[in-house]
Design an enzyme around this catalytic site. Structure first.
Site, PDB file in Angstrom:
ATOM      1  N   ASP A  82       0.846  -1.192   0.000  1.00  0.00           N
ATOM      2  CA  ASP A  82       0.000   0.000   0.000  1.00  0.00           C
ATOM      3  C   ASP A  82       0.887   1.250   0.000  1.00  0.00           C
ATOM      4  O   ASP A  82       1.776   1.376   0.853  1.00  0.00           O
ATOM      5  CB  ASP A  82      -0.870  -0.056   1.274  1.00  0.00           C
ATOM      6  CG  ASP A  82      -1.912   1.037   1.322  1.00  0.00           C
ATOM      7  OD1 ASP A  82      -2.350   1.495   0.260  1.00  0.00           O
ATOM      8  OD2 ASP A  82      -2.312   1.403   2.455  1.00  0.00           O
ATOM      9  N   ASN A 237      -9.915   0.742   0.082  1.00  0.00           N
ATOM     10  CA  ASN A 237      -8.899   0.619   1.137  1.00  0.00           C
ATOM     11  C   ASN A 237      -9.443   1.067   2.492  1.00  0.00           C
ATOM     12  O   ASN A 237      -9.987   2.171   2.601  1.00  0.00           O
ATOM     13  CB  ASN A 237      -7.702   1.516   0.801  1.00  0.00           C
ATOM     14  CG  ASN A 237      -6.826   0.946  -0.275  1.00  0.00           C
ATOM     15  OD1 ASN A 237      -7.205   0.004  -0.962  1.00  0.00           O
ATOM     16  ND2 ASN A 237      -5.645   1.513  -0.431  1.00  0.00           N
ATOM     17  N   THR A 240      -7.813   3.029   8.918  1.00  0.00           N
ATOM     18  CA  THR A 240      -8.120   3.669  10.207  1.00  0.00           C
ATOM     19  C   THR A 240      -9.244   2.970  10.965  1.00  0.00           C
ATOM     20  O   THR A 240      -9.183   2.820  12.192  1.00  0.00           O
ATOM     21  CB  THR A 240      -8.478   5.149   9.970  1.00  0.00           C
ATOM     22  OG1 THR A 240      -7.430   5.747   9.201  1.00  0.00           O
ATOM     23  CG2 THR A 240      -8.619   5.905  11.274  1.00  0.00           C
TER      24      THR A 240
HETATM   25  O1  G3H Z   1      -4.189   3.206   1.772  1.00  0.00           O
HETATM   26  C1  G3H Z   1      -4.906   3.065   2.767  1.00  0.00           C
HETATM   27  C2  G3H Z   1      -6.121   3.789   2.886  1.00  0.00           C
HETATM   28  O2  G3H Z   1      -6.436   4.561   1.828  1.00  0.00           O
HETATM   29  C3  G3H Z   1      -6.930   3.738   4.099  1.00  0.00           C
HETATM   30  O3  G3H Z   1      -7.572   4.950   4.420  1.00  0.00           O
HETATM   31  O4  G3H Z   1      -7.283   5.000   6.864  1.00  0.00           O
HETATM   32  O5  G3H Z   1      -9.002   6.381   5.741  1.00  0.00           O
HETATM   33  O6  G3H Z   1      -9.275   3.929   5.879  1.00  0.00           O
HETATM   34  P1  G3H Z   1      -8.321   5.069   5.807  1.00  0.00           P
HETATM   35 ZN    ZN Z   2      -4.447   5.154   0.784  1.00  0.00          ZN
END
Ligand code: G3H
Ligand code: ZN
Length: 309
Positions: A82, A237, A240
């Site tokens: 990622d 994705n 958080t």
């Molecule tokens: O690449 C990881 C994400 O885009 C996660 O985003 O923390 O807002 O769920 P988030």
């Molecule tokens: Zn991201």
């Protein structure tokens, strides 16, 4: 079942009109919670690891651990890098056996300063060439997502969104397999609800041939996610939200443990320390959070196309 290629998951999602959830893992408990959730939903899933996690744990150990869990999983799972910011990081993850990588050329290696379109094309092309040489799927990003510490000012919000024509050209020039787009989502928590610019997404989807990816999935309302899936989002994705589930559960348990310790002290008994009593409920809470999102993404039951079960 054995580890699958990221591309196989996205191709199937595209054929059936759902999105695959990509959830971030940093250790055994997070990876287990993701796999357990996917198994309970009979859903394909992506486990992803960020390059910053390399500062937390030994990369070879984490990769081997995740691979071992995936190999005994009953559903198809891909291992994804990622937000890889440099060519070197992408190569490192290719060597670790990941079956999908993201080269995020939208920002420079510091993760803050934007790269120009041309700089993004150059680093993405290089990473895509290396990944494709070993049969690994490549995701790239065009546009700018807000994130904690570097929120996009209101006046610049429109400019930060992915431009549909530019996106089509970018995919053509770089040869990537999927594209993360800026459509109003933000990484991490934010005040209020994000406004997803579905119309922009629809225009991007009309021009871009590869599956589209939504980053910053935490906090995006279910309806907005479903509508985005109608307009071509095939990977969402989530990071958080998993961490929030962990923290909130853990905070309650620590409070409880402290009360029990105080009671033990008063009664002249010895304190008990069993970290499994903290980690198991935290893992369960993360699993439930992942399951909830999988249902919204429409991927429940979709593992059957891979397993026949
Ligand atoms: O690449 C990881 C994400 O885009 C996660 O985003 O923390 O807002 O769920 P988030
Ligand atoms: Zn991201």
């Amino acid at each position: 079942m054995p580890l699958v290629a990221g591309k196989d998951l996205l191709t199937q999602a595209d054929a059936e009109g759902y999105a695959v959830g990509a959830f971030n893992a940093i250790n055994m408990e997070t990876a287990q919670s993701i796999i357990q959730a996917a198994e309970e939903e009979n859903s394909p899933v992506i486990i992803q690891v960020t390059q910053t996690t390399l500062a937390y744990t030994e990369p070879e150990e984490l990769a081997a651990l995740i691979r071992a869990l995936i190999e005994k999983a009953k559903v198809p799972v891909a291992m994804h890098l990622d937000h890889g910011r440099t060519f070197e990081i992408v190569v490192k993850f290719l060597r670790l056996g990941f079956t999908s990588v993201m080269i995020d050329g939208s920002l420079q290696a510091d993760g803050k300063t934007p790269r120009t379109y041309q700089e993004n094309v150059e680093v993405t092309k290089l990473a895509a060439r290396a990944a494709h040489a070993v049969g690994v799927t490549v995701e790239a990003e065009l546009g700018r997502l807000g994130q904690i510490g570097t929120e996009i000012p209101e006046s610049d919000a429109e400019n930060a969104l992915t431009d549909p024509d530019m996106a089509a050209r970018f995919v053509e020039e770089t040869g990537v397999d999927s594209l993360a787009v800026a459509i109003g989502t933000t990484h991490g928590l934010f005040k209020g609800s994000p406004t997803i610019v579905h119309d922009r997404l629809r225009k991007i989807d009309e021009k871009v041939s590869v599956p589209l990816v939504m980053h910053g999935g935490t906090g995006v309302p279910d309806d907005a996610v479903r509508k985005a899936i109608d307009f071509g989002i095939r990977k969402v994705n989530i990071d958080t939200q998993i961490r929030v589930a962990f923290y909130e559960t853990m905070a309650g348990l620590i409070d409880q443990a402290q009360k029990e310790h105080a009671e033990a002290d008063t009664a002249g008994q010895v304190r008990k320390y069993d970290i499994r009593k903290l980690l198991k409920p935290a893992r369960d809470a993360m699993r439930e959070a992942v399951k909830g999102r999988i249902r919204v993404f429409g991927s429940s039951g979709k593992a059957s196309a891979f397993t026949g079960v």
